[in-house]
Design a protein around this motif. Structure first.
Motif, short mmCIF file in Angstrom:
data_model
loop_
_atom_site.label_atom_id
_atom_site.label_comp_id
_atom_site.label_asym_id
_atom_site.label_seq_id
_atom_site.Cartn_x
_atom_site.Cartn_y
_atom_site.Cartn_z
N THR A 1 80.09 92.53 -33.00
CA THR A 1 80.81 91.62 -34.01
C THR A 1 79.92 90.24 -34.37
OG1 THR A 1 82.86 92.56 -33.17
CG2 THR A 1 82.97 90.51 -34.74
N HIS B 1 79.68 86.99 -36.49
CA HIS B 1 80.42 85.89 -37.33
C HIS B 1 79.16 85.08 -37.89
CE1 HIS B 1 84.15 86.35 -35.02
NE2 HIS B 1 83.45 86.87 -34.26
N GLN C 1 82.12 89.34 -39.69
CA GLN C 1 83.28 88.86 -40.01
C GLN C 1 82.84 87.53 -40.75
OE1 GLN C 1 86.01 87.90 -36.88
NE2 GLN C 1 86.64 90.20 -36.86
N ILE D 1 82.76 83.53 -41.82
CA ILE D 1 83.36 82.18 -41.47
C ILE D 1 83.66 81.47 -42.98
CG2 ILE D 1 82.79 80.01 -40.30
CD1 ILE D 1 81.09 81.52 -38.44
N ASP E 1 82.82 74.74 -38.02
CA ASP E 1 82.09 75.46 -36.88
C ASP E 1 80.70 74.57 -36.53
OD1 ASP E 1 79.98 77.45 -35.79
OD2 ASP E 1 81.87 78.62 -36.03
#
Length: 324
Positions: free
Chosen positions: A68, A70, A105, A107, A113
């Motif tokens: 995954t 991000h 995914q 952001i 972040d």
């Protein structure tokens, strides 16, 4: 004193999950760990400009690896028609010999972040932008996005100075010792012509309540809801329902009883009756003494105001002055 703890590792298991979710036998653990580390290096080197914040890995029992990614720029990772993702998956399968599944995914708020903020500052320092200006702008953007506190730290040969030094700036509060605090941490390195400059970023978002700290249960751990048991009607309830409604209405409480009527004693009732029975007395005529007093006052006022009285008073005053 002086021993620093990684904020993300400090909160693992409290409310922050691990980035690698898998179990292995003691014999295979070393091999799988180095596979994960190598895979992260390959992805980060290949997609350096894609704004990757973190990479999560998960291994299933059938030797399938789920990755995954991000990222703040999913378009760069996916490519035209998904060509770059397919190419990346094929390269990883050839390199590690496992089936690889890649999920991406996005952001939505890259300013919140810490890893992306640190990489942004490092890239600005590499382009010879002042580190103070880069830090101030990053703090301003992060606080506008809704953070409760930011802390940024830069260390190295800042502005090409011969002696390395450390500079940091902070706004808001960053409680590093509070385990309930949701603090995101990220670091990046700016490779300049005069040396490497390190950037660290702490972002305090909010405190997490005990209910939110619990990790969500996996589908295997979730309890299966029991079906509702059939309710059997009892004999007493059936008899009560069979009676006519008219009988229930007759038993109702009387409505004529007032709720808030104060009680009176016998003496109070007798006094009230006497007051009602007594006739109204007429107003008494004014007393003769009062009339006499008012007449005397009027006459006194009249006598004082006469000119003869004024002359007498004047003569007496003059005689007194002459005698003195």
């Amino acid at each position: 004193m002086g021993h620093k703890v990684h904020p993300n590792a400090f909160r693992l298991g409290v409310f922050r999950p691990w980035e690698a979710n898998w179990f292995a036998n003691p014999k295979d653990y070393t091999k799988m760990l180095h596979e994960d580390l190598e895979m992260r290096r390959v992805i980060l080197a290949r997609l350096r400009n894609a704004g990757i914040a973190k990479i999560e890995t998960e291994r299933s029992s059938n030797a399938q690896l789920t990755v995954t990614i991000h990222t703040a720029k999913p378009g760069i990772v996916i490519g035209k028609g998904g060509s770059s993702v397919d190419q990346l998956r094929e390269d990883l399968e050839k390199r590690f010999g496992n089936r690889v599944r890649i999920s991406i995914q996005e952001i939505k708020q890259p300013e919140l972040d810490a890893q992306l903020v640190a990489e942004n500052i490092a890239s600005q320092i590499e382009r010879r932008i002042s580190y103070k200006r880069a830090m101030k702008q990053a703090i301003l953007r992060t606080m506008r996005s809704g953070a409760k506190g930011v802390r940024i730290y830069c260390g190295g040969r800042l502005r090409g100075a011969e002696m390395a030094r450390r500079e940091w700036d902070r706004e808001g509060r960053v409680p590093l010792h509070t385990l309930r605090a949701d603090i995101d941490f990220g670091r990046a390195t700016a490779k300049t012509t005069f040396g490497a400059i390190g950037c660290k970023v702490w972002i305090y978002k909010d405190q997490i309540s005990p209910a939110q700290r619990r990790l969500p249960p996996t589908p295997e751990e979730e309890p299966v809801p029991n079906p509702p048991e059939p309710v059997t009607p009892q004999a007493e309830i059936i008899e009560a329902a069979a009676q006519p409604q008219a009988a229930q209405v007759e038993v109702g409480t009387p409505e004529a009883v007032p709720a808030a009527t104060p009680r009176r004693t016998r003496t109070a009732i007798a006094k009230v009756e006497e007051k009602k029975a007594a006739p109204a007395t007429p107003k008494a005529a004014p007393k003769p003494k009062a009339e006499a007093k008012t007449e005397i006052k009027k006459t006194a006022v009249r006598t004082k105001s006469t000119p003869a009285a004024v002359k007498k008073t004047g003569t007496t005053r003059n005689t007194k002055k002459a005698e003195s």
